[in-house]
Motif scaffolding. Structure first.
Motif, PDB file in Angstrom:
ATOM      1  N   ALA A 176      89.975  78.698  98.896  1.00 23.53           N
ATOM      2  CA  ALA A 176      89.425  78.125  97.669  1.00 23.53           C
ATOM      3  C   ALA A 176      89.373  79.203  96.589  1.00 23.53           C
ATOM      4  N   GLY A 177      89.815  78.864  95.382  1.00 25.23           N
ATOM      5  CA  GLY A 177      89.827  79.833  94.292  1.00 25.23           C
ATOM      6  C   GLY A 177      89.021  79.403  93.075  1.00 25.23           C
ATOM      7  N   ASP A 178      89.093  78.124  92.746  1.00 23.85           N
ATOM      8  CA  ASP A 178      88.386  77.650  91.549  1.00 23.85           C
ATOM      9  C   ASP A 178      88.432  76.131  91.537  1.00 23.85           C
ATOM     10  N   LEU A 179      87.382  75.528  91.004  1.00 19.78           N
ATOM     11  CA  LEU A 179      87.409  74.087  90.768  1.00 19.78           C
ATOM     12  C   LEU A 179      86.301  73.730  89.780  1.00 19.78           C
ATOM     13  N   ARG A 180      86.717  73.583  88.535  1.00 23.03           N
ATOM     14  CA  ARG A 180      85.776  73.261  87.460  1.00 23.03           C
ATOM     15  C   ARG A 180      86.468  72.347  86.456  1.00 23.03           C
ATOM     16  N   PHE A 181      85.741  71.456  85.847  1.00 22.80           N
ATOM     17  CA  PHE A 181      86.343  70.667  84.766  1.00 22.80           C
ATOM     18  C   PHE A 181      85.277  70.078  83.856  1.00 22.80           C
ATOM     19  N   PHE A 182      85.693  69.869  82.615  1.00 18.26           N
ATOM     20  CA  PHE A 182      84.848  69.192  81.632  1.00 18.26           C
ATOM     21  C   PHE A 182      85.182  67.704  81.634  1.00 18.26           C
ATOM     22  N   ILE A 183      84.180  66.874  81.358  1.00 17.21           N
ATOM     23  CA  ILE A 183      84.472  65.462  81.109  1.00 17.21           C
ATOM     24  C   ILE A 183      83.740  65.019  79.840  1.00 17.21           C
ATOM     25  N   HIS A 184      84.319  64.005  79.191  1.00 17.40           N
ATOM     26  CA  HIS A 184      83.686  63.413  78.010  1.00 17.40           C
ATOM     27  C   HIS A 184      84.111  61.960  77.924  1.00 17.40           C
ATOM     28  N   ASP A 185      83.520  61.254  76.965  1.00 14.12           N
ATOM     29  CA  ASP A 185      83.901  59.853  76.744  1.00 14.12           C
ATOM     30  C   ASP A 185      83.719  59.023  78.010  1.00 14.12           C
ATOM     31  N   VAL A 186      82.548  59.146  78.622  1.00 17.59           N
ATOM     32  CA  VAL A 186      82.292  58.462  79.890  1.00 17.59           C
ATOM     33  C   VAL A 186      81.879  57.016  79.616  1.00 17.59           C
ATOM     34  N   LYS A 187      82.521  56.088  80.298  1.00 14.47           N
ATOM     35  CA  LYS A 187      82.156  54.674  80.161  1.00 14.47           C
ATOM     36  C   LYS A 187      82.132  54.033  81.540  1.00 14.47           C
ATOM     37  N   LEU A 188      81.111  53.228  81.756  1.00  9.66           N
ATOM     38  CA  LEU A 188      81.086  52.434  82.987  1.00  9.66           C
ATOM     39  C   LEU A 188      81.737  51.091  82.707  1.00  9.66           C
ATOM     40  N   LEU A 189      82.379  50.559  83.719  1.00  7.02           N
ATOM     41  CA  LEU A 189      83.129  49.313  83.565  1.00  7.02           C
ATOM     42  C   LEU A 189      82.388  48.180  84.263  1.00  7.02           C
ATOM     43  N   ARG A 190      82.459  47.020  83.624  1.00  2.22           N
ATOM     44  CA  ARG A 190      81.939  45.787  84.238  1.00  2.22           C
ATOM     45  C   ARG A 190      83.006  44.754  83.947  1.00  2.22           C
ATOM     46  N   GLY A 191      83.863  44.552  84.948  1.00  2.00           N
ATOM     47  CA  GLY A 191      85.046  43.747  84.665  1.00  2.00           C
ATOM     48  C   GLY A 191      85.899  44.478  83.643  1.00  2.00           C
ATOM     49  N   THR A 192      86.202  43.807  82.561  1.00  2.00           N
ATOM     50  CA  THR A 192      87.009  44.446  81.516  1.00  2.00           C
ATOM     51  C   THR A 192      86.132  45.079  80.445  1.00  2.00           C
ATOM     52  N   GLU A 193      84.855  44.958  80.593  1.00  2.00           N
ATOM     53  CA  GLU A 193      83.926  45.487  79.600  1.00  2.00           C
ATOM     54  C   GLU A 193      83.695  46.982  79.845  1.00  2.00           C
ATOM     55  N   GLU A 194      83.668  47.756  78.778  1.00  2.00           N
ATOM     56  CA  GLU A 194      83.429  49.193  78.888  1.00  2.00           C
ATOM     57  C   GLU A 194      82.116  49.531  78.197  1.00  2.00           C
ATOM     58  N   VAL A 195      81.208  50.125  78.921  1.00  2.00           N
ATOM     59  CA  VAL A 195      79.883  50.425  78.373  1.00  2.00           C
ATOM     60  C   VAL A 195      79.716  51.944  78.321  1.00  2.00           C
ATOM     61  N   PRO A 196      79.577  52.486  77.119  1.00  2.00           N
ATOM     62  CA  PRO A 196      79.471  53.948  77.019  1.00  2.00           C
ATOM     63  C   PRO A 196      78.222  54.489  77.710  1.00  2.00           C
ATOM     64  N   VAL A 197      78.384  55.603  78.367  1.00  2.00           N
ATOM     65  CA  VAL A 197      77.246  56.322  78.950  1.00  2.00           C
ATOM     66  C   VAL A 197      76.805  57.380  77.940  1.00  2.00           C
TER      67      VAL A 197
END
Lengths: 323, 406
Positions: free
Chosen positions: A94-115
């Protein structure tokens, strides 16, 4: 609840064409008197007017998104080695494992709800979260001692069955004066100074294979994905931007934040790569150079089109499993 | 999938447009303050010259404009003093073996005499260590990077970079390096003096600010040429050097287009003059006849991906050029004599090996790289003129030297 959401979308959808009509539209449909309490609880931008024949209005509640990093069936951990990596079936540390995330949305069917992300230093701002699975021990030489496998926020409603998010630092945050930035950017150790930006995601396994001299190890197989071919520097009034944005979009079905976790399998990243060898005169592994022959199979598994830097399917390295 | 994406757009647009509250999806540009609460330092730096710090008075040679200094890192004597100590301190590397001065020696006009720099872990750089003389005026930093326009931004590259090589190697060893600096008694006064408004000033951000500040004082403009040109000393140049100067400025040799102005480079920026990014292909290579430079070291194209940027690099200053051999971005020309041969030929021809090709025919070559015929006497005169750009006072200035006990 779905009926209600559909209702909310209709007037706003019209806004794409009639940009200034929204506030008028909203004022034409004022919430009934006495609804101030529920309105205060509603997410930003959501009119809390109750509908006839619906249940109690959805409320904003806390949500925790659990992540896990693995190499095949085993947890990713600094100090561990793993067999069967890549096309040469290499053994690697193991050497490295990091990442950024943004624009998170939960899905309900086809609906996208921002977190709405919590502000949680040193891991989260309202715009950005850092997942960090290395603790700077073993061969994780470029990392930080802290780790983080969770993203905390709030979301309107319940009953989600999927999730989508983007990997990396949004472009408008990626090239600002590094002295100024709030968590999680400073101290992330993911600064990519030659582009005045940050590495979006870093995964690294170090092959145990020795060079032909029988002494030195072959170089680490870096997988550093960040935006490249950039121009414009805010220091001289320019607007920074990069032609190859290289921000994957993850989209996973079957994700219920209360019951599921998101798994990143580093082994899958290397299924098309030989981590024992590196093309001479190129960076060890892949650091997103458009001319690096080690990059195409890595980019494919990060869900990126190598030529355009645009998302191309959800990265195969991410999947959903029960918590 | 497409339909879903459209649905997402609707949600985003709806939230952004229909609410009085902050938008989730469309944050305001370019500031980070609207949605990110914790901005440690609203001024983006040390917030101006704090009480107790002394503005650094530039003592500029005649003909030199005032360098640009970022508003968030005003130049003070205290920061310059701190930066000088850090520049010469090997503790500013991941394994304690290399200082900035390891690749930037004062006696060589802050170069290292090698084709390539060598990092703290022994890795060899793909580029030649550049002079830091007059780097305060550099429009862009390093050989071919259009986005690094300040010394603050640049300092982070050798400090933290691992691509293409580990230079100072601080990435992943930030805490150890800070602890090593903290253990030095001198820094317990130098850091607070440089950043008097800060409670805990021993930080890597402040290291960056101090290094940039010291480098802005590396001003070289006291050469024989300057005495001739600016001080009215008609005898400062020999007759041969004067003839070389005329040749240098001639339309036959075309040197001045890229190496003009007070700093003998077109890649300058200073107070009141916006940054112009200039990079040139001088026909050093033409691998395969299609214009290629050696893989992994192809200049601006490595950064921009634009095909016509192949082989383009920044024109370095010619000040102290006598002291900064070997030459070119890859140190591939050993002497000034051979440099002139290269330009006289309108590009370098490599007859065999993996880099074989006729540089003169490189399709991306600058129009100013024209072949010319030059007699041995004229060539010697041009080189004599170039030697008149050596600034001995700069190369031996005690205020720029290693301040640590030897």
């Amino acid at each position: 609840m779905k009926v209600r959401s559909a209702f909310l979308l209709v007037p706003c959808a019209a806004l794409i064409t009639f940009a200034y009509a929204c506030s008028d539209s909203a004022s034409n449909n004022p919430p009934p008197a006495g609804d101030a309490g529920s309105k205060a609880d509603a997410a930003p931008g959501v009119d809390a007017a109750p509908l006839p024949d619906s249940g109690p209005p959805p409320t904003v509640g806390p949500v925790e998104l659990k992540f896990e990093a693995r190499v095949g069936a085993e947890p990713f951990a600094c100090g561990k080695t793993y067999a069967g990596i890549g096309t040469s079936s290499a053994t690697a540390a193991a050497g490295d494992l990091r990442f950024f995330i943004h624009d998170v949305k939960l899905l309900r069917g086809t609906e996208e709800v921002p977190v709405t992300l919590d502000t949680r230093a040193p891991w989260q701002s309202a715009r950005l979260a850092l997942l960090d699975f290395e603790d700077k021990t073993g061969e994780c030489e470029f990392g930080t001692s802290g780790t983080n496998d969770i993203v905390k926020g709030s979301v309107l409603g319940t009953g989600f069955d999927g999730i989508t998010f983007k990997i990396g630092v949004p472009e408008d945050l990626n090239h600002l004066n590094k002295d100024l930035q709030p968590a999680p950017l400073p101290g992330s150790g993911l600064n990519w100074d030659w582009t005045n930006g940050y590495i979006h995601i870093a995964v690294q396994l170090n092959s145990m294979k020795l060079e032909s001299d029988g002494v030195a190890r072959v170089p680490p197989f870096y997988s550093h994905v960040g935006s490249t071919q950039c121009s414009g520097d805010p220091a001289d009034g320019g607007t920074p931007g990069c032609a190859l944005k290289n921000r994957p979009t993850v989209r996973l079905s079957g994700f219920d934040p209360t019951k599921s976790k998101i798994v990143l399998d580093a082994k899958k990243l290397y299924e098309g790569s030989n981590i024992d060898v590196n093309t001479p005169d190129t960076i060890p592994g892949c650091m997103s150079s458009p001319s690096d022959p080690e990059c195409p199979p890595i980019f494919t598994r990060f869900g990126l089109d190598f030529a355009t830097g645009l998302p191309k399917g959800s990265p195969v390295i991410f999947s959903v499993e029960p918590r | 999938m497409k339909w879903v994406a459209v649905g997402g757009l609707v949600v985003a647009a709806g939230l952004g447009a229909c609410s009085d509250g902050p938008s989730v999806d469309v944050p305001p540009r370019p500031s980070v303050d609207a949605s990110d609460a914790t901005v440690v330092d609203p001024d983006g730096g040390d917030g101006g010259i704090a009480d107790g710090a002394t503005p650094y008075p530039f003592s500029l040679p005649k003909g030199f404009p005032t360098p640009s200094v970022p508003a968030n890192n005003p130049l003070t004597k205290e920061k310059v003093a701190l930066g000088r100590h850090l520049f010469y301190d090997k503790r500013l590397s991941g394994n304690g073996t290399l200082s900035c001065a390891g690749c930037h020696e004062q006696a060589r006009a802050f170069t290292d005499g090698r084709p390539f720099g060598i990092g703290s872990t022994g890795q060899v750089h793909r580029r030649n260590s550049q002079t830091l003389a007059n780097v305060a005026y550099a429009a862009t930093m390093t050989w071919a990077n259009p986005v690094l326009t300040t010394l603050e931004e640049q300092a982070r590259v050798p400090m933290f970079g691992i691509d293409p090589i580990v230079e100072l190697g601080i990435r992943g060893k930030e805490d150890e390096v800070l602890a090593a600096l903290r253990a030095e008694e001198k820094y317990s006064t130098l850091f607070p003096a440089a950043f008097p408004a800060q409670a805990d000033p021993l930080t890597l951000d402040n290291v960056v600010r101090a290094l940039a500040s010291f480098q802005r004082t590396l001003i070289s403009g006291r050469s024989a040429f300057d005495r001739y040109r600016y001080d009215g000393d008609a005898n400062a140049l020999t007759a041969e050097q004067k003839r070389g100067m005329e040749l240098f400025g001639s339309e036959t040799l075309e040197c001045f287009h890229c190496h003009g102005g007070f700093n003998f480079t077109d890649a300058v920026a200073f107070e009141g003059v916006p940054v112009e990014r200039r990079f040139h292909n001088t026909g050093l290579y033409n691998i395969g006849g299609a214009g290629a430079f050696p893989p992994g070291n192809q200049g601006l194209i490595d950064f921009t991906g634009v095909a016509s940027d192949m082989g383009k690099f920044k024109a370095p200053t010619l000040r102290n050029i006598e002291k900064t051999a070997p030459y070119m971005h890859d140190g591939s020309i050993a002497t000034l004599d051979e440099v002139l041969d290269h330009y006289a030929a309108g590009g370098r021809t490599i007859t065999s090996g993996p880099y074989a090709g006729v540089g003169k025919s490189n399709p991306f070559k600058s129009g100013f790289i024209v072949s010319f015929t030059i007699s041995p006497e004229d060539k010697a005169a041009v080189i004599a003129f170039l030697r008149s750009l050596t600034d001995e006072a700069f190369l031996t200035d005690p205020s720029l030297s290693n301040p640590w006990p030897q």
